[in-house]
Design a protein around this motif. Structure first.
Motif, PDB file in Angstrom:
ATOM      1  N   TYR A  95       1.450  96.498 122.868  1.00  0.00           N
ATOM      2  CA  TYR A  95       2.101  97.134 123.837  1.00  0.00           C
ATOM      3  C   TYR A  95       2.398  95.653 124.861  1.00  0.00           C
ATOM      4  O   TYR A  95       1.433  95.131 125.170  1.00  0.00           O
ATOM      5  CB  TYR A  95       1.640  98.146 124.610  1.00  0.00           C
ATOM      6  N   PRO A  96       3.756  95.512 125.363  1.00  0.00           N
ATOM      7  CA  PRO A  96       4.894  95.987 125.137  1.00  0.00           C
ATOM      8  C   PRO A  96       5.897  95.575 123.789  1.00  0.00           C
ATOM      9  O   PRO A  96       6.915  95.525 123.930  1.00  0.00           O
ATOM     10  CB  PRO A  96       5.733  95.806 126.440  1.00  0.00           C
ATOM     11  N   PHE A  97       5.204  95.237 122.901  1.00  0.00           N
ATOM     12  CA  PHE A  97       5.871  95.072 121.432  1.00  0.00           C
ATOM     13  C   PHE A  97       6.960  93.927 121.604  1.00  0.00           C
ATOM     14  O   PHE A  97       7.908  93.777 121.308  1.00  0.00           O
ATOM     15  CB  PHE A  97       6.481  96.373 120.977  1.00  0.00           C
ATOM     16  N   ILE A  98       6.174  92.696 122.210  1.00  0.00           N
ATOM     17  CA  ILE A  98       6.911  91.628 122.506  1.00  0.00           C
ATOM     18  C   ILE A  98       7.289  91.065 121.159  1.00  0.00           C
ATOM     19  O   ILE A  98       8.753  90.403 121.092  1.00  0.00           O
ATOM     20  CB  ILE A  98       6.261  90.468 123.197  1.00  0.00           C
ATOM     21  N   PHE A  99       6.847  90.999 120.202  1.00  0.00           N
ATOM     22  CA  PHE A  99       7.405  90.222 118.816  1.00  0.00           C
ATOM     23  C   PHE A  99       8.285  91.280 118.191  1.00  0.00           C
ATOM     24  O   PHE A  99       9.279  90.971 117.750  1.00  0.00           O
ATOM     25  CB  PHE A  99       6.219  90.277 117.758  1.00  0.00           C
ATOM     26  N   LEU A 100       8.109  92.638 118.307  1.00  0.00           N
ATOM     27  CA  LEU A 100       9.333  93.749 118.054  1.00  0.00           C
ATOM     28  C   LEU A 100      10.539  93.187 118.747  1.00  0.00           C
ATOM     29  O   LEU A 100      11.709  93.293 118.181  1.00  0.00           O
ATOM     30  CB  LEU A 100       8.608  94.877 118.104  1.00  0.00           C
ATOM     31  N   ASN A 101      10.681  93.021 120.175  1.00  0.00           N
ATOM     32  CA  ASN A 101      11.658  92.785 120.927  1.00  0.00           C
ATOM     33  C   ASN A 101      12.085  91.681 120.558  1.00  0.00           C
ATOM     34  O   ASN A 101      13.550  91.607 120.651  1.00  0.00           O
ATOM     35  CB  ASN A 101      11.367  92.728 122.409  1.00  0.00           C
ATOM     36  N   LEU A 102      11.592  90.540 120.077  1.00  0.00           N
ATOM     37  CA  LEU A 102      12.073  89.288 119.615  1.00  0.00           C
ATOM     38  C   LEU A 102      12.825  89.525 118.370  1.00  0.00           C
ATOM     39  O   LEU A 102      14.031  89.110 118.050  1.00  0.00           O
ATOM     40  CB  LEU A 102      10.927  88.340 119.258  1.00  0.00           C
ATOM     41  N   VAL A 103      12.311  90.193 117.415  1.00  0.00           N
ATOM     42  CA  VAL A 103      12.932  90.417 116.033  1.00  0.00           C
ATOM     43  C   VAL A 103      14.368  91.345 116.250  1.00  0.00           C
ATOM     44  O   VAL A 103      15.286  91.056 115.716  1.00  0.00           O
ATOM     45  CB  VAL A 103      12.003  91.371 115.072  1.00  0.00           C
ATOM     46  N   LEU A 104      14.470  92.374 117.181  1.00  0.00           N
ATOM     47  CA  LEU A 104      15.398  93.077 117.443  1.00  0.00           C
ATOM     48  C   LEU A 104      16.325  92.324 118.193  1.00  0.00           C
ATOM     49  O   LEU A 104      17.801  92.277 117.715  1.00  0.00           O
ATOM     50  CB  LEU A 104      15.172  94.437 118.399  1.00  0.00           C
TER      51      LEU A 104
END
Length: 187
Positions: A95-104
């Motif tokens: 959390y806060p899912f930084i890698f997911l934010n980068l992918v999005l």
């Protein structure tokens, strides 16, 4: 019906041939030639697309579908759920899912211009469709006006014919009346 473009322009559009636009000139020429103006615009535009255009259209078609949206929501729930469950252990994107934010962000940065390219091409196609529709509608309007004129001429000639026949009948009635009057006088 008149047989030349300038005559049709003057008669139906009340303009000179020099002031006609290209679509109006094409419409009048097709009227003179008695050839259809309709065509499948999609077929003529399909040959003009290159591989990049087709790929962009496919990405826009997929990216704007409910299947993509629901699949992506499922992916996000799976990503967040698996990281949440693994949070007690060693998670790969805490959390806060930084890698997911980068992918999005990367997906959005690539998908948005591709979708805009596809929309721009669709807008060009819509303008071509609208111009073609205008030409077809103008030709239909001219053909309807020509049919009205032919019907008016036919009705006028029928009225003249009936007037002549009425005149002949009146003359025959007059002669019959004169003959009956002479026979009545003679007897």
């Amino acid at each position: 019906m008149n047989k030349t473009v300038p005559e049709l322009a003057n008669r139906w559009l009340t303009r000179t041939a020099e002031t006609l636009t290209d679509p109006e000139r094409r419409v009048l020429q097709s009227t003179v030639d008695r050839k259809p103006l309709s065509e499948n615009v999609n077929e003529s535009l399909a040959g003009l697309q290159d591989a990049g255009d087709r790929i962009a259209d496919a990405i826009a078609r997929v990216g704007g579908s409910w299947t993509f949206i629901l699949s992506f929501i499922a992916f996000l729930v799976l990503w967040i759920g698996s990281n949440w469950w693994l949070l007690g252990q060693k998670s790969f994107d805490p959390y806060p899912f930084i890698f997911l934010n980068l992918v999005l962000s990367m997906i959005a940065a690539l998908q948005a211009p591709v979708i805009m390219m596809s929309q721009n091409r669709q807008a060009v196609r819509d303008r071509i469709d609208a111009a073609h529709d205008y030409e077809v509608n103008l030709k239909a309007e001219i053909e309807i006006m020509a049919l009205h004129e032919k019907l008016d001429e036919l009705r006028h000639s029928q009225i003249i014919g009936m007037r002549d026949e009425i005149g002949q009948l009146a003359e025959m009635v007059k002669r019959i009346d004169e003959r009956l009057t002479r026979q009545h006088s003679a007897s």
